[in-house]
Scaffold this active site. Sequence first.
Site, PDB file in Angstrom:
ATOM      1  N   SER A 200       0.185  -1.180   0.026  1.00 42.13           N
ATOM      2  CA  SER A 200      -0.368  -0.040  -0.211  1.00 42.13           C
ATOM      3  C   SER A 200       1.166   1.172  -0.085  1.00 42.13           C
ATOM      4  CB  SER A 200      -0.815  -0.313   0.613  1.00 42.13           C
ATOM      5  OG  SER A 200      -0.784   0.029   2.690  1.00 42.13           O
ATOM      6  N   HIS A 228      -5.113  -3.436  -2.455  1.00 41.91           N
ATOM      7  CA  HIS A 228      -5.259  -1.574  -3.599  1.00 41.91           C
ATOM      8  C   HIS A 228      -5.490  -3.219  -4.919  1.00 41.91           C
ATOM      9  CE1 HIS A 228      -4.282   1.263  -0.558  1.00 41.91           C
ATOM     10  NE2 HIS A 228      -3.700   0.369   0.081  1.00 41.91           N
ATOM     11  N   LYS A 259     -11.648   1.072  -0.972  1.00 40.97           N
ATOM     12  CA  LYS A 259     -10.744   1.772  -2.275  1.00 40.97           C
ATOM     13  C   LYS A 259     -11.265   1.753  -3.364  1.00 40.97           C
ATOM     14  CE  LYS A 259      -7.565   1.382   1.596  1.00 40.97           C
ATOM     15  NZ  LYS A 259      -6.965   0.440   2.126  1.00 40.97           N
TER      16      LYS A 259
HETATM   17  C1  LIG Z   1      -6.448  -0.078   3.927  1.00 43.73           C
HETATM   18  C2  LIG Z   1      -6.234  -1.351   4.177  1.00 43.73           C
HETATM   19  C3  LIG Z   1      -6.325  -2.013   4.639  1.00 43.73           C
HETATM   20  C4  LIG Z   1      -7.925  -1.995   5.702  1.00 43.73           C
HETATM   21  O1  LIG Z   1      -8.718  -1.688   4.507  1.00 43.73           O
HETATM   22  P1  LIG Z   1      -9.937  -0.366   5.251  1.00 43.73           P
HETATM   23  O2  LIG Z   1     -11.485  -1.274   4.519  1.00 43.73           O
HETATM   24  O3  LIG Z   1      -9.870   0.267   5.162  1.00 43.73           O
HETATM   25  O4  LIG Z   1     -10.010  -0.888   6.864  1.00 43.73           O
HETATM   26  C5  LIG Z   1      -6.096  -3.434   5.053  1.00 43.73           C
HETATM   27  N1  LIG Z   1      -4.938  -3.490   4.079  1.00 43.73           N
HETATM   28  C6  LIG Z   1      -4.174  -2.692   3.637  1.00 43.73           C
HETATM   29  C7  LIG Z   1      -3.529  -3.416   2.623  1.00 43.73           C
HETATM   30  C8  LIG Z   1      -5.044  -1.614   3.566  1.00 43.73           C
HETATM   31  O5  LIG Z   1      -4.599  -0.278   2.279  1.00 43.73           O
END
Ligand SMILES: *Cc1c(COP(=O)(O)O)cnc(C)c1O
Length: 416
Positions: A200, A228, A259
């Site tokens: 990320s 992602h 996302k």
């Molecule tokens: C954003 C993210 C999460 C958490 O997801 P949310 O739904 O925002 O709690 C988990 N793993 C990665 C790699 C992320 O980038």
Amino acid sequence: MMNCPRPDRSPPEGQPSDHSTPYGWMDHALTTIHRADWHRQVRPLTGLPGPVVKAAGRSLLNFASNDYLGLAGHPATIAAAQAATARWGTGSTGSRLVTGERPLHRQLERVIARLKGTDDAIVFSSGYLANLGAIAALVGPRDLILGDRYNHASLLGGIRLSGATALTYDHCSMDHLAKLLAAHRDRHRRCLIVTDTVFSMDGDVCPLPELLDLADNWGAMVLVDEAHGTGVLGDRGAGAVDQLGCSGRSLLQMGTLSKALGSLGGYVAGSAAAIDFLRNRASTWIYTTGLSPADTAAALAAIAIVRRDPQRRQQLWRNVETVAAGLGAIAAKFSPQVRLLPSDSPILCLQVPTAAIVVKLGQTLEKSGFLVGAIRPPTVPTSRLRITVRADHDLDQCQELIDAIAIALADTLAAP
Ligand SMILES: *Cc1c(COP(=O)(O)O)cnc(C)c1O
């Protein structure tokens, strides 16, 4: 009526006596955070999410969101959330196992399973909770977890919660992972390998086929975090697992609805047994309120767009290529102080020498009308501008960003 007893203020045996300011340490901690240039603050954006956002009344070109496909402000996802709220209410009112289950929930889980090519899926209230709940359910104190050094904080949280023996392998190093398996696997009951697919804060992708081979050899389970990747990678937007040809293999795929899908929530997709097990053992699913009708319906509408509108993904990748080429040229010009980190995703990172420089760059870019991530330790080991590209940027906007970054870097590096 009960009276609340007054706390006993006398110092415990053998301890210094000043207990009069139990919260005083926070001021010291904040001073330390400020001194390291690590202090963070929130800043409200107004208006709909999109390629242009408003902050404090100013319009900014948005190169900092995770809304890769522009679905968080899409008319179809908004309409779906509104219709679901009108029909089912604002909240799901309880745990899925008690009063929180609505037909929409299973509908979404089936659609995710179809996208991922798995038997079934389970939807959590966030991706963070999905990682905590799944990891802590799959392994315990007698077990071993191996994780990439750059894994997301929510994976680390799950590892700690599980109580398993945790070992870290060097970023994407399958040699190191193989050595750790050889040295430690046999001393533990179960073994779980956890990794982001798309990292990320870097944007590169893990070597999944090799990782799955190692897991097969050593009898290890695998949980990948597609936060992602989903909606972004692969012909159908199914994620890195599909893009890398690993769909039929045995693993658990988690991801987020928040996302590229523009909603809120998380999921785990896998075999029927794995998902049924999580419904019975994942405490962050059992002891929390079910996903809201609006979030559930918005995610369903978003996946429908991912499936029927591949053009959005093609536009995203056209923009990624344009911005990556521009940033590559900038990195070459300012080498060795500036480096473009390797990426196979819409996350593009320019590494710069210090936290102070990245903060200054972020501020300069914002003054000239661009929103980009200025990411510093302790989130990442080295400071970097984190640029995320969207499908709904046009090529002019991409070029404007590249020009603005080149100017900001020339100014900032000349006069630190
Ligand atoms: C954003 C993210 C999460 C958490 O997801 P949310 O739904 O925002 O709690 C988990 N793993 C990665 C790699 C992320 O980038």
